[in-house]
Design a protein around this motif. Sequence first.
Motif, PDB file in Angstrom:
ATOM      1  N   VAL A  81       2.340 -11.149   2.590  1.00 54.04           N
ATOM      2  CA  VAL A  81       0.738 -11.148   2.413  1.00 54.04           C
ATOM      3  C   VAL A  81       0.105 -10.405   3.650  1.00 54.04           C
ATOM      4  N   VAL A  82      -0.384  -9.255   3.673  1.00 48.74           N
ATOM      5  CA  VAL A  82      -0.894  -8.412   4.627  1.00 48.74           C
ATOM      6  C   VAL A  82      -2.411  -8.716   5.004  1.00 48.74           C
ATOM      7  N   MET A  83      -3.240  -8.959   3.852  1.00 45.54           N
ATOM      8  CA  MET A  83      -4.325  -9.393   3.958  1.00 45.54           C
ATOM      9  C   MET A  83      -4.822 -10.797   4.481  1.00 45.54           C
ATOM     10  N   ASP A  84      -5.985 -11.332   4.833  1.00 51.73           N
ATOM     11  CA  ASP A  84      -6.363 -12.704   5.129  1.00 51.73           C
ATOM     12  C   ASP A  84      -5.687 -13.673   4.199  1.00 51.73           C
ATOM     13  N   HIS A  88      -6.704 -14.363   0.122  1.00 50.91           N
ATOM     14  CA  HIS A  88      -5.467 -14.271  -0.646  1.00 50.91           C
ATOM     15  C   HIS A  88      -5.300 -14.977  -1.789  1.00 50.91           C
ATOM     16  N   ARG A  89      -5.389 -16.530  -1.184  1.00 49.10           N
ATOM     17  CA  ARG A  89      -5.129 -17.670  -1.939  1.00 49.10           C
ATOM     18  C   ARG A  89      -6.679 -17.776  -2.671  1.00 49.10           C
ATOM     19  N   PRO A 165       1.245   7.823  -2.081  1.00 48.48           N
ATOM     20  CA  PRO A 165      -0.036   8.897  -1.418  1.00 48.48           C
ATOM     21  C   PRO A 165      -0.714   9.356  -2.597  1.00 48.48           C
ATOM     22  N   PRO A 166      -1.913   9.486  -2.479  1.00 48.17           N
ATOM     23  CA  PRO A 166      -3.029   9.287  -1.451  1.00 48.17           C
ATOM     24  C   PRO A 166      -3.487   7.776  -1.408  1.00 48.17           C
ATOM     25  N   LEU A 167      -2.897   6.785  -2.535  1.00 44.82           N
ATOM     26  CA  LEU A 167      -3.574   5.409  -2.280  1.00 44.82           C
ATOM     27  C   LEU A 167      -2.875   4.582  -1.479  1.00 44.82           C
ATOM     28  N   GLY A 168      -1.614   5.032  -1.166  1.00 45.49           N
ATOM     29  CA  GLY A 168      -0.832   3.843  -0.168  1.00 45.49           C
ATOM     30  C   GLY A 168      -1.561   3.516   1.008  1.00 45.49           C
ATOM     31  N   ALA A 169      -2.213   4.444   1.540  1.00 47.87           N
ATOM     32  CA  ALA A 169      -2.943   4.327   3.084  1.00 47.87           C
ATOM     33  C   ALA A 169      -4.307   3.701   2.583  1.00 47.87           C
ATOM     34  N   VAL A 170      -4.922   3.602   1.401  1.00 45.92           N
ATOM     35  CA  VAL A 170      -6.108   2.861   1.140  1.00 45.92           C
ATOM     36  C   VAL A 170      -5.933   1.256   0.712  1.00 45.92           C
ATOM     37  N   VAL A 171      -4.725   1.144  -0.157  1.00 42.51           N
ATOM     38  CA  VAL A 171      -4.521  -0.181  -0.466  1.00 42.51           C
ATOM     39  C   VAL A 171      -3.642  -0.967   0.241  1.00 42.51           C
ATOM     40  N   MET A 172      -4.347  -2.277   0.734  1.00 42.20           N
ATOM     41  CA  MET A 172      -3.773  -3.131   1.253  1.00 42.20           C
ATOM     42  C   MET A 172      -2.961  -4.373   0.741  1.00 42.20           C
ATOM     43  N   GLN A 173      -3.462  -4.696  -0.373  1.00 37.25           N
ATOM     44  CA  GLN A 173      -2.562  -5.936  -1.035  1.00 37.25           C
ATOM     45  C   GLN A 173      -2.622  -5.488  -2.695  1.00 37.25           C
ATOM     46  N   TYR A 188      -5.251  -7.303  -8.949  1.00 35.15           N
ATOM     47  CA  TYR A 188      -6.192  -7.168  -8.022  1.00 35.15           C
ATOM     48  C   TYR A 188      -5.574  -6.389  -7.011  1.00 35.15           C
ATOM     49  N   VAL A 189      -6.603  -5.328  -6.330  1.00 33.89           N
ATOM     50  CA  VAL A 189      -6.247  -4.504  -5.535  1.00 33.89           C
ATOM     51  C   VAL A 189      -7.113  -4.718  -4.487  1.00 33.89           C
ATOM     52  N   TYR A 190      -6.578  -4.914  -3.312  1.00 34.49           N
ATOM     53  CA  TYR A 190      -7.444  -5.452  -2.048  1.00 34.49           C
ATOM     54  C   TYR A 190      -7.285  -4.104  -1.117  1.00 34.49           C
ATOM     55  N   LEU A 191      -8.618  -3.511  -0.811  1.00 36.03           N
ATOM     56  CA  LEU A 191      -8.770  -1.997  -0.174  1.00 36.03           C
ATOM     57  C   LEU A 191      -8.724  -2.504   1.485  1.00 36.03           C
ATOM     58  N   ARG A 192      -8.490  -1.370   1.917  1.00 37.18           N
ATOM     59  CA  ARG A 192      -8.612  -1.478   3.664  1.00 37.18           C
ATOM     60  C   ARG A 192     -10.174  -0.949   3.723  1.00 37.18           C
ATOM     61  N   ARG A 193     -10.651  -1.265   4.641  1.00 40.15           N
ATOM     62  CA  ARG A 193     -12.013  -0.863   5.234  1.00 40.15           C
ATOM     63  C   ARG A 193     -11.819   0.769   5.687  1.00 40.15           C
ATOM     64  N   LEU A 194     -13.043   1.284   5.266  1.00 39.89           N
ATOM     65  CA  LEU A 194     -13.207   2.899   5.422  1.00 39.89           C
ATOM     66  C   LEU A 194     -13.501   2.725   6.709  1.00 39.89           C
ATOM     67  N   ARG A 195     -12.873   3.691   7.784  1.00 40.15           N
ATOM     68  CA  ARG A 195     -13.089   3.800   9.333  1.00 40.15           C
ATOM     69  C   ARG A 195     -13.615   4.929   9.541  1.00 40.15           C
TER      70      ARG A 195
END
Length: 195
Positions: A81-84, A88-89, A165-173, A188-195
């Motif tokens: 589990v990479v996300m919170d 996640h639960r 790539p290109p989705l590997g850098a965007v997807v967290m879980q 369910y796809v949990y995405l990283r925040r856009l920086r």
Amino acid sequence: MRRRRGLTEEERELWSRVAASAQAMHAARPELPAALTPPPKEPVVAPPSLARAFRVGEKAAPKPGHDLAAPIGAHLAALPVVMDRKAHRNMLRGKLEPDAKIDLHGMTLAQAHPELIHFVLGAQDRGHRLVLIITGKGKPGRDDGPIPQRTGVLRHQVPQWLRLPPLGAVVMQVTEAHLKHGGAGAYYVYLRRLR
């Protein structure tokens, strides 16, 4: 059918003289002492059959499907589990509502891949964190041979595309969706925040 003729008396006499003058090509083997003779071979006993007895008129058991690889849901659940953890639960319990969703089932791989890339990157641009990707469970195909065929081509391919790539850098879980959002036929796809 042709009848075979027998040997004449003259032919029998000639054959007996030839056979008497013949010499053996190999000398006779000497007898081995009892201590050196190999032990007699034990008869081979067939192992008991693992097949169940079958009576005439009895229906055969249905042929089980054979998917040699572990189910994709089990593979995704085994990933760390990479996300919170609390989020996640809640996500696994179906308590989080997806910000956006896309339905890919019915599409070919060639149609679905660019749609998936466009959708996920667009969702991240709009600030979405949780998206739902519906792939469908897939229909069992014709089983014409000994090589197992997987059901649900998109269901197995989408998690791989989400790691590349290109989705590997965007997807967290990535996890299988809760039953109320499609179960094994959706992710369910949990995405990283856009920086």
